[in-house]
Design a protein around this motif. Structure first.
Motif, PDB file in Angstrom:
ATOM      1  N   TYR A  37       0.858  -1.171   0.000  1.00  0.00           N
ATOM      2  CA  TYR A  37       0.000   0.000   0.000  1.00  0.00           C
ATOM      3  C   TYR A  37       0.901   1.230   0.000  1.00  0.00           C
ATOM      4  O   TYR A  37       2.094   1.146   0.302  1.00  0.00           O
ATOM      5  CB  TYR A  37      -0.869   0.038   1.259  1.00  0.00           C
ATOM      6  CG  TYR A  37      -2.048  -0.896   1.257  1.00  0.00           C
ATOM      7  CD1 TYR A  37      -1.876  -2.269   1.424  1.00  0.00           C
ATOM      8  CD2 TYR A  37      -3.347  -0.416   1.121  1.00  0.00           C
ATOM      9  CE1 TYR A  37      -2.958  -3.130   1.440  1.00  0.00           C
ATOM     10  CE2 TYR A  37      -4.447  -1.272   1.139  1.00  0.00           C
ATOM     11  CZ  TYR A  37      -4.231  -2.625   1.304  1.00  0.00           C
ATOM     12  OH  TYR A  37      -5.326  -3.463   1.329  1.00  0.00           O
ATOM     13  N   GLN A  39       0.743   5.690   0.925  1.00  0.00           N
ATOM     14  CA  GLN A  39      -0.011   6.840   1.405  1.00  0.00           C
ATOM     15  C   GLN A  39       0.783   8.099   1.148  1.00  0.00           C
ATOM     16  O   GLN A  39       1.882   8.275   1.706  1.00  0.00           O
ATOM     17  CB  GLN A  39      -0.350   6.710   2.886  1.00  0.00           C
ATOM     18  CG  GLN A  39      -1.290   7.786   3.384  1.00  0.00           C
ATOM     19  CD  GLN A  39      -1.880   7.472   4.749  1.00  0.00           C
ATOM     20  OE1 GLN A  39      -1.350   6.659   5.504  1.00  0.00           O
ATOM     21  NE2 GLN A  39      -3.004   8.093   5.055  1.00  0.00           N
ATOM     22  N   LYS A  43      -3.496  12.269   1.561  1.00  0.00           N
ATOM     23  CA  LYS A  43      -4.329  11.326   0.814  1.00  0.00           C
ATOM     24  C   LYS A  43      -4.561  10.059   1.626  1.00  0.00           C
ATOM     25  O   LYS A  43      -3.826   9.763   2.571  1.00  0.00           O
ATOM     26  CB  LYS A  43      -3.681  10.981  -0.522  1.00  0.00           C
ATOM     27  CG  LYS A  43      -3.605  12.161  -1.483  1.00  0.00           C
ATOM     28  CD  LYS A  43      -3.147  11.702  -2.855  1.00  0.00           C
ATOM     29  CE  LYS A  43      -3.135  12.859  -3.840  1.00  0.00           C
ATOM     30  NZ  LYS A  43      -2.710  12.418  -5.205  1.00  0.00           N
ATOM     31  N   GLN A  44      -5.578   9.316   1.218  1.00  0.00           N
ATOM     32  CA  GLN A  44      -5.858   8.053   1.885  1.00  0.00           C
ATOM     33  C   GLN A  44      -4.862   6.994   1.440  1.00  0.00           C
ATOM     34  O   GLN A  44      -4.293   7.058   0.346  1.00  0.00           O
ATOM     35  CB  GLN A  44      -7.282   7.595   1.542  1.00  0.00           C
ATOM     36  CG  GLN A  44      -8.377   8.403   2.215  1.00  0.00           C
ATOM     37  CD  GLN A  44      -9.756   7.780   2.022  1.00  0.00           C
ATOM     38  OE1 GLN A  44     -10.012   7.145   1.009  1.00  0.00           O
ATOM     39  NE2 GLN A  44     -10.620   7.956   2.996  1.00  0.00           N
ATOM     40  N   ARG A  45      -4.661   6.016   2.303  1.00  0.00           N
ATOM     41  CA  ARG A  45      -3.795   4.893   1.949  1.00  0.00           C
ATOM     42  C   ARG A  45      -4.480   4.103   0.843  1.00  0.00           C
ATOM     43  O   ARG A  45      -5.677   3.840   0.905  1.00  0.00           O
ATOM     44  CB  ARG A  45      -3.554   4.016   3.176  1.00  0.00           C
ATOM     45  CG  ARG A  45      -2.474   2.983   3.010  1.00  0.00           C
ATOM     46  CD  ARG A  45      -2.165   2.280   4.318  1.00  0.00           C
ATOM     47  NE  ARG A  45      -1.614   3.195   5.306  1.00  0.00           N
ATOM     48  CZ  ARG A  45      -1.097   2.811   6.461  1.00  0.00           C
ATOM     49  NH1 ARG A  45      -1.054   1.517   6.778  1.00  0.00           N
ATOM     50  NH2 ARG A  45      -0.625   3.688   7.317  1.00  0.00           N
ATOM     51  N   GLU A  46      -3.703   3.719  -0.179  1.00  0.00           N
ATOM     52  CA  GLU A  46      -4.267   2.992  -1.293  1.00  0.00           C
ATOM     53  C   GLU A  46      -3.489   1.711  -1.566  1.00  0.00           C
ATOM     54  O   GLU A  46      -2.273   1.664  -1.360  1.00  0.00           O
ATOM     55  CB  GLU A  46      -4.295   3.855  -2.567  1.00  0.00           C
ATOM     56  CG  GLU A  46      -2.933   4.224  -3.116  1.00  0.00           C
ATOM     57  CD  GLU A  46      -2.972   4.807  -4.517  1.00  0.00           C
ATOM     58  OE1 GLU A  46      -4.000   4.645  -5.207  1.00  0.00           O
ATOM     59  OE2 GLU A  46      -1.964   5.411  -4.924  1.00  0.00           O
ATOM     60  N   LEU A  47      -4.214   0.722  -2.055  1.00  0.00           N
ATOM     61  CA  LEU A  47      -3.583  -0.532  -2.436  1.00  0.00           C
ATOM     62  C   LEU A  47      -2.839  -0.340  -3.752  1.00  0.00           C
ATOM     63  O   LEU A  47      -3.407   0.147  -4.726  1.00  0.00           O
ATOM     64  CB  LEU A  47      -4.653  -1.623  -2.586  1.00  0.00           C
ATOM     65  CG  LEU A  47      -4.189  -2.970  -3.120  1.00  0.00           C
ATOM     66  CD1 LEU A  47      -3.168  -3.609  -2.183  1.00  0.00           C
ATOM     67  CD2 LEU A  47      -5.380  -3.905  -3.315  1.00  0.00           C
ATOM     68  N   VAL A  48      -1.579  -0.738  -3.775  1.00  0.00           N
ATOM     69  CA  VAL A  48      -0.756  -0.610  -4.970  1.00  0.00           C
ATOM     70  C   VAL A  48      -0.686  -1.937  -5.721  1.00  0.00           C
ATOM     71  O   VAL A  48      -0.906  -2.005  -6.917  1.00  0.00           O
ATOM     72  CB  VAL A  48       0.657  -0.138  -4.605  1.00  0.00           C
ATOM     73  CG1 VAL A  48       1.558  -0.108  -5.833  1.00  0.00           C
ATOM     74  CG2 VAL A  48       0.609   1.227  -3.926  1.00  0.00           C
ATOM     75  N   THR A  60      -2.990  -1.767  -9.013  1.00  0.00           N
ATOM     76  CA  THR A  60      -3.865  -0.645  -9.275  1.00  0.00           C
ATOM     77  C   THR A  60      -3.525  -0.072 -10.650  1.00  0.00           C
ATOM     78  O   THR A  60      -2.381  -0.194 -11.125  1.00  0.00           O
ATOM     79  CB  THR A  60      -3.733   0.424  -8.176  1.00  0.00           C
ATOM     80  OG1 THR A  60      -4.789   1.352  -8.284  1.00  0.00           O
ATOM     81  CG2 THR A  60      -2.396   1.143  -8.235  1.00  0.00           C
TER      82      THR A  60
END
Length: 118
Positions: A37, A39, A43-48, A60
């Protein structure tokens, strides 16, 4: 005791490459899913990217064709090879692992900073 330790973050120029590594204990075969992930500030934490059952990969859209998740050369590691890096890839990257022992338990590493700038 589950531990995830990330390494490999650095400052790199746009277009450059980095390889992040997540050292997992106990064995990575203990986990049904290991993921990266990120961040970015504000910004919000995102799955990579994720590796499920050690075979199924997910990326992603923004990193498809540039990043690759795989088992690392070192024992019990999961790597994230990042190529053609862009300034928008700048973030703290976190390793995440999910373990099933009757219910899903989730673990996080401490994160490693990746900065892409000229």
């Amino acid at each position: 005791q589950v531990q995830l330790v990330e390494s490999g973050g650095d400052l790199v120029q746009p277009g450059g490459s980095l390889r992040l590594s997540c050292a997992a204990s106990p064995s990575i075969s203990s986990f049904f899913s290991i993921a990266w992930y990120r961040q970015a500030p504000g910004k919000q934490r995102e799955l990579v990217a994720s590796l499920t059952h050690q075979t199924t990969t997910y990326y992603t859209d923004s990193v498809k064709g540039r990043f690759t998740i795989s088992r690392g050369n070192a024992e019990n590691t999961i790597d994230l090879q990042m190529n053609s890096l862009k300034p928008e890839d700048t973030a703290v990257y976190y390793c995440n692992a999910q373990l099933f022992t009757g219910s899903v338990q989730e673990y996080w590493g401490q994160g490693t900073q990746v900065t892409v700038a000229a």
